[in-house]
Write an enzyme that holds these catalytic residues in place. Structure first.
Site, PDB file in Angstrom:
ATOM      1  CB  CYS A  42      64.449  19.017 -24.803  1.00 31.02           C
ATOM      2  SG  CYS A  42      62.707  18.391 -24.899  1.00 31.02           S
ATOM      3  CB  CYS A  94      73.994  29.501  -5.793  1.00 35.26           C
ATOM      4  SG  CYS A  94      72.653  30.307  -5.218  1.00 35.26           S
ATOM      5  CD  GLU A 134      52.767  24.443 -30.495  1.00 37.69           C
ATOM      6  OE1 GLU A 134      53.995  23.946 -30.727  1.00 37.69           O
ATOM      7  OE2 GLU A 134      52.137  23.975 -29.673  1.00 37.69           O
ATOM      8  CB  CYS A 164      67.813  26.263  -4.501  1.00 44.41           C
ATOM      9  SG  CYS A 164      67.214  26.820  -5.968  1.00 44.41           S
TER      10      CYS A 164
HETATM   11  N1  SAH Z   1      60.353  24.781 -31.773  1.00 44.74           N
HETATM   12  C1  SAH Z   1      59.679  25.676 -30.586  1.00 44.74           C
HETATM   13  C2  SAH Z   1      59.108  24.847 -29.464  1.00 44.74           C
HETATM   14  C3  SAH Z   1      59.478  23.548 -29.229  1.00 44.74           C
HETATM   15  S1  SAH Z   1      58.710  22.875 -27.659  1.00 44.74           S
HETATM   16  C4  SAH Z   1      60.821  26.630 -30.086  1.00 44.74           C
HETATM   17  O1  SAH Z   1      61.858  26.218 -30.083  1.00 44.74           O
HETATM   18  O2  SAH Z   1      60.358  27.478 -29.162  1.00 44.74           O
HETATM   19  C5  SAH Z   1      57.673  21.705 -28.524  1.00 44.74           C
HETATM   20  C6  SAH Z   1      56.474  22.174 -28.932  1.00 44.74           C
HETATM   21  O3  SAH Z   1      55.695  21.079 -29.196  1.00 44.74           O
HETATM   22  C7  SAH Z   1      55.416  22.789 -27.729  1.00 44.74           C
HETATM   23  O4  SAH Z   1      55.106  24.260 -28.306  1.00 44.74           O
HETATM   24  C8  SAH Z   1      54.261  22.091 -27.730  1.00 44.74           C
HETATM   25  O5  SAH Z   1      53.085  22.572 -27.444  1.00 44.74           O
HETATM   26  C9  SAH Z   1      54.132  21.239 -29.125  1.00 44.74           C
HETATM   27  N2  SAH Z   1      53.540  19.771 -28.933  1.00 44.74           N
HETATM   28  C10 SAH Z   1      53.626  18.879 -28.370  1.00 44.74           C
HETATM   29  N3  SAH Z   1      52.810  18.123 -29.008  1.00 44.74           N
HETATM   30  C11 SAH Z   1      52.552  18.327 -30.155  1.00 44.74           C
HETATM   31  C12 SAH Z   1      51.777  17.434 -31.036  1.00 44.74           C
HETATM   32  N4  SAH Z   1      51.532  16.123 -31.040  1.00 44.74           N
HETATM   33  N5  SAH Z   1      51.921  18.083 -32.216  1.00 44.74           N
HETATM   34  C13 SAH Z   1      52.286  19.421 -32.550  1.00 44.74           C
HETATM   35  N6  SAH Z   1      52.906  19.885 -31.482  1.00 44.74           N
HETATM   36  C14 SAH Z   1      52.784  19.508 -30.306  1.00 44.74           C
END
Ligand code: SAH
Length: 490
Positions: free
Chosen positions: A446, A71, A365, A77
């Protein structure tokens, strides 16, 4: 030493943000755009006690791992940090990062890690993988609209022709939006004055479905001559949904609350398909001549289709997400009889993927809209053995466990899957997980530092580290996802 002093240094290591690290006169310097093995001329930008920051002025002797960034604006960027590092070296760096954290923070022995760690899963072609892009809109010196990215530490829009991480349609869509803005005299939003209309262009594409979504984020209720915009955008192949999102606030938040559909359906769909573990190192996605992923694939196993609206959360690298979730499914070792809890489940991506192979899945969630998406997507896929709860994992799970409700209702988990945000799991959540004694815990992470901390807790409370596999979801950045299997000690 003082600011702007120059010095020659050899880069010995890479930092957490993909910057090079070199030592000069006993001080460690963090140098953006430099890579391990480079010998460079650097200029001091900031000095701290014992360390400092410098900028790369000139590469004197390039590292053998250095390649030309594809790029042209890679350095300005902020999107990619390591395009100039050979991809196999990027992968090796990520593997080392996970191993180091597990050893240093988690206290796992090198011998054990040698045994349980599998090689990082990379991409065949680490470009054009993003299914979502958000381009800020600005105005150039001639008063014409430009689309691009913000220059570092500023909100000046630097134009780009084509981001190589994004899909090809992006460039054509931006061109059509530009034509519309010029033809209908629509001004770009100006942050400093709060005037002007178009703030951002959000584009999403379903890789399997081929469906394309465009949403213009505007500082007002409507656009002049919306039909002109619609007609121009409908020329783009795969166009499926065109909307505006109203954001009149003077904040850095991109999306406002209200979405109004201009044309098509309010969402696009995409499918997540299972990849067999033996085939995980080969992308099933056939590459077209242009180096773009085509939607053709051979169905090999489970598949779940999701509805994605402008505001939904959805993983941005669909090619690697399929591999990540397929690994999680494989680690869970489901026979169809298991009760599974999926904590931090988002829109239920993992939950619904696992539901096909489990007796029942319970998802937890914190974001209510995500749970609405999860329930709708369950219905869409005719999945009846998934139940979703809104709330904090660390509150909902202990509540159920404490009252022994789970046992009575036959909900005691055989497998718990967690996919928490970067800060990892709350200790109360880990504590209850251990008390519930599932046979297996699958941890999708992550952030390998908080992962290491949480795995230590689980290890000290009756679990054993069995398998670890990093997955490269964000090529050209230092981020790395990891899937881990922990089993209950006998
Ligand atoms: N497994 C899903 C999302 C993972 S990201 C996927 O792969 O698409 C992490 C998620 O945890 C987010 O959606 C966030 O809103 C949620 N989260 C953050 N803190 C939390 C908590 N204390 N209890 C439950 N969910 C939570």
């Amino acid at each position: 030493m003082k600011k702007n002093d120059t010095f020659v240094v050899t880069i010995e290591d890479m930092g957490v943000h993909g910057e090079g690290i070199g030592k000069y006169e006993g001080m460690a310097f963090f140098i953006k755009d430099a890579i391990v093995g480079d010998r460079i001329l650097a200029g001091v930008t900031k000095l701290k006690k014992g360390y400092g920051y410098a900028r790369l002025i000139e590469v004197l002797e390039p590292s053998e791992k250095r390649v030309d960034a594809r790029c042209t604006v890679a350095r300005q960027c902020g999107g990619c940090q390591m395009q100039h590092l050979r991809y196999d070296a990027q992968l090796a760096l990520k593997q080392d990062k996970v191993r180091d954290n597990l050893q240093r923070i988690g206290g796992f022995s090198p011998a054990l890690l040698e045994e349980v760690m599998e090689p990082v899963v990379g991409m065949d072609e680490p470009f054009r993988y993003r299914n979502k892009a958000q381009f800020p809109v600005g105005t150039d010196a001639k008063g014409e609209p430009v689309f691009g990215f913000y220059a570092a530490r500023s909100h000046q829009v630097i134009p780009i022709q084509d981001c190589l991480l994004g899909v090809r349609e992006n460039a054509q869509i931006l061109e059509q939006v530009r034509t519309y803005m010029k033809q209908c005299h629509v001004a770009a939003y100006d942050e400093t004055t709060g005037q002007g209309l178009v703030r951002h262009v959000l584009i999403r594409k379903g890789f399997h479905s081929g469906q394309v979504m465009v949403c213009l984020i505007i500082n007002g209720d409507r656009l002049p001559q919306e039909e002109v915009l619609v007609a121009l955008l409908c020329e783009v192949e795969g166009m499926h949904s065109i909307s505006v999102n109203v954001n009149r606030e003077r904040t850095n938040r991109i999306l406002g609350d209200e979405v109004r559909l201009l044309w098509g359906e309010p969402f696009i769909t995409d499918t997540i398909c299972q990849v067999r573990e033996e085939g995980i190192d080969n992308d099933r996605w056939e590459e077209t001549k242009e180096g773009e992923y085509s939607g053709d694939f051979l169905p090999t196993g489970e598949r779940v289709t999701f509805e994605i609206s402008p505001k939904s959360f959805y993983q941005v690298n669909p090619v690697q997400t399929e591999k990540l979730y397929s690994l999680a499914l494989s680690y869970a070792q489901l026979s169809g009889e298991e009760i599974v809890w999926d904590l931090y489940c988002g829109i239920g991506t993992i939950s619904l993927f696992l539901a096909k192979k489990a007796k029942h899945v319970y998802g937890v969630e914190i974001v209510p809209e995500a749970i609405e998406d999860a329930r709708r997507n369950a219905r869409r896929n005719q999945i009846e053995n998934a139940t979703f709860f809104v709330g904090k994992a660390e509150e909902i799970v202990p509540e159920w466990a404490r009252e022994q409700k789970m046992r009575a209702a036959g909900q005691r988990p055989d497998v718990i899957v967690v996919d928490p945000p970067r800060k990892g799991c709350d200790e109360r959540c880990l504590e209850t997980m251990c008390q519930m004694q599932p046979s297996r815990i699958v941890y999708v992470s992550c952030d390998s530092a908080t992962l290491a901390r949480d795995l230590r807790y689980l290890t000290d409370h009756g679990y054993e580290l069995k398998r670890v596999r990093p997955v490269d979801q964000f090529c050209h950045s230092m981020h790395v996802e990891t899937v881990v299997l922990m089993s209950k000690k006998n």
